[in-house]
Scaffold this active site. Structure first.
Site, short mmCIF file in Angstrom:
data_model
loop_
_atom_site.label_atom_id
_atom_site.label_comp_id
_atom_site.label_asym_id
_atom_site.label_seq_id
_atom_site.Cartn_x
_atom_site.Cartn_y
_atom_site.Cartn_z
N LYS A 161 0.47 -1.85 -0.25
CA LYS A 161 -0.02 -0.14 -0.36
C LYS A 161 0.83 1.03 -0.51
CE LYS A 161 -0.19 -0.19 5.17
NZ LYS A 161 -1.10 -0.80 6.23
N ARG A 218 -11.72 -0.38 14.68
CA ARG A 218 -11.58 0.71 13.26
C ARG A 218 -12.63 -0.22 12.40
NH1 ARG A 218 -5.37 1.01 10.77
NH2 ARG A 218 -5.87 -0.92 10.20
N TYR A 265 15.96 32.45 -0.11
CA TYR A 265 14.71 33.46 0.32
C TYR A 265 15.14 33.41 1.93
CZ TYR A 265 11.48 31.49 -3.40
OH TYR A 265 11.58 31.23 -5.07
N MET A 309 10.83 25.43 -3.41
CA MET A 309 9.64 23.86 -3.68
C MET A 309 10.76 22.95 -4.66
SD MET A 309 6.67 24.00 -6.09
CE MET A 309 6.11 24.89 -5.57
C1 LIG Z 1 -0.28 -1.70 6.65
C2 LIG Z 1 -0.24 -3.14 7.06
C3 LIG Z 1 0.46 -4.39 7.38
C4 LIG Z 1 1.86 -3.70 7.41
O1 LIG Z 1 2.04 -3.00 8.32
P1 LIG Z 1 4.11 -2.88 8.98
O2 LIG Z 1 4.25 -2.54 10.10
O3 LIG Z 1 4.25 -1.94 7.64
O4 LIG Z 1 4.32 -4.57 8.71
C5 LIG Z 1 -0.48 -5.15 7.95
N1 LIG Z 1 -1.34 -5.49 7.44
C6 LIG Z 1 -2.36 -4.29 7.77
C7 LIG Z 1 -4.01 -4.24 7.85
C8 LIG Z 1 -1.80 -2.94 7.18
O5 LIG Z 1 -2.67 -1.84 7.12
#
Ligand SMILES: *Cc1c(COP(=O)(O)O)cnc(C)c1O
Length: 389
Positions: free
Chosen positions: A37, A136, A281, A329
């Site tokens: 992700k 959650r 700047y 920037m």
């Molecule tokens: C991001 C995530 C992980 C991985 O977490 P890390 O700390 O990067 O190993 C695992 N499970 C879920 C549901 C996540 O959102």
């Protein structure tokens, strides 16, 4: 080809070493899912996924359907893709057609999955997320009864490939009790499901921190994110893991995790500035002597936070060079007076090793209060990623 002012190298050797190390920690049986992700934690899905597949990864976890699509188009087609978070009901048909599994944590999605399966003629491969204390997303015990009814009635449409949960901060001892309660609750819910005759496939709960500090959470699959990229989830995880359960210190050992990512640029121009002049700047930086400054084409649009103004460093010729003035920037000025005649075109390391020096992602966190994770995912996707040995 046009040349980018900033590039990111991804080290195959480092990823291989991390994968091997993490595999050793969890044993040969559990499956490893590589969490990609946030554009593969800023490493770039398009470059990272093929690299991961090359070293043996065959399962990817993403947050959203959009990310799943990116993985799908970068993958060699032999890997599994699992969506842990957002998917619009209207995209469920697409997911089914592409054999993508997804978490289900509410009845609406479950019902939509059933009707998508009828529509497409493809079985929905779901992972039931159980509420164990994160509060959650996830099914509570009382919702599960209804979930089972739907699953039983639609056995041809829905296959429960797994049950899962996520921990509420396994990287900090402060959450110890809460995590223990989650583990117990997960086990109890699994037992209940089993007794109700549900075939639930695999159990997976662990992220990097929990797999490395609470081995009992490893179960049938681990969802490794940050550790695969070579970062510890927190300093605490690192110390607790390296001390081991017997408390025998191994902390002096070389860090077994290796950073995959190295971000670099080049000196764009140099100039000599007289004593007492302001640089850039405003007037936040004034030269104390005759200084040789180098312009480096990175800035807050390319992942170099403005909060590093007059605080950050870069590496040139293996030596630290201080940011002078405000981060712009797309440009910073750095002091290279101590290096002699630095030339246009010389390599500038923003993150990573250069000679005997290293700028770590953690060092940014010390200055700016950003998490490792946050700094990484903010590296813009437009920066080219190159695979290096
Ligand atoms: C991001 C995530 C992980 C991985 O977490 P890390 O700390 O990067 O190993 C695992 N499970 C879920 C549901 C996540 O959102």
């Amino acid at each position: 080809m046009t040349h980018s002012p900033v590039t990111i190298d991804l080290s195959e050797k480092a990823l291989r070493a991390n994968f091997r190390y993490l595999r050793k920690q969890i044993g040969t049986e559990p499956r490893i899912s590589c969490v990609v992700k946030g554009n593969a934690y800023g490493h770039g899905i398009g470059s990272f996924v093929p690299l991961a597949e090359k070293i043996g990864v065959d399962h990817f976890s993403v947050f959203s359907a959009v990310e799943a699509r990116q993985v799908l188009s970068s993958s060699n087609g032999s890997s599994e893709i699992m969506i842990m978070g957002y998917i619009d009901n209207e995209d469920l048909g697409w997911a089914l057609s592409n054999n993508i599994s997804f978490w289900v944590f509410e009845l609406d999605r479950l019902e939509a999955a059933v009707s998508s399966a009828r529509h497409t003629g493809k079985q929905a491969r779901i992972h039931l997320e159980l509420e164990t204390g994160m509060n959650r997303t996830g099914f509570d015990m009382d919702e599960l009864v209804r979930v089972l009814e739907i699953i039983r009635r639609n056995a041809a449409e829905v296959s429960v490939e797994g049950v899962c949960t996520h921990f509420s901060g396994a990287e900090s001892i402060g959450n110890y009790l809460r995590i223990q309660n989650q583990i117990k609750k997960f086990r109890d819910m699994c037992t209940w499901l089993k007794n109700s005759g549900v075939e639930y496939g695999i159990r997976h709960t662990a992220c990097s921190a929990s797999a490395l500090t609470y081995p009992e959470t490893i179960m049938d699959m681990v969802r490794f994110g940050i550790a695969l990229y070579g970062f510890w989830p927190s300093r605490e995880t690192r110390i607790r893991h390296l001390l081991g359960t017997d408390g025998k210190s191994t902390v002096h050992q070389r860090d077994p995790l290796r950073r995959i990512l190295r971000m670099k640029s080049k000196v764009m121009s140099t100039k000599i500035v007289a004593p007492g002049e302001f640089v850039g700047y405003g007037n936040s930086y004034q030269t104390a002597k005759r200084e040789r400054l180098a312009a480096v084409p990175v800035g807050y649009s390319t992942g170099f936070a403005r909060s590093l103004s007059n605080l950050g460093h870069v590496l040139i010729r293996g030596r630290r060079c201080k940011v002078t003035g405000i981060v712009n920037m797309s440009m910073i000025m750095v002091d290279v007076s101590h290096l002699g005649d630095v030339q246009k075109g010389e390599e500038v390391v923003i993150i990573g090793r250069n000679g005997n020096s290293c700028i770590t992602v953690a060092s940014f966190s010390d200055i700016t209060t950003n998490l490792n994770y946050e700094l990484l995912v903010r590296l813009p996707s437009e920066i080219p990623r190159m695979i290096v040995e």
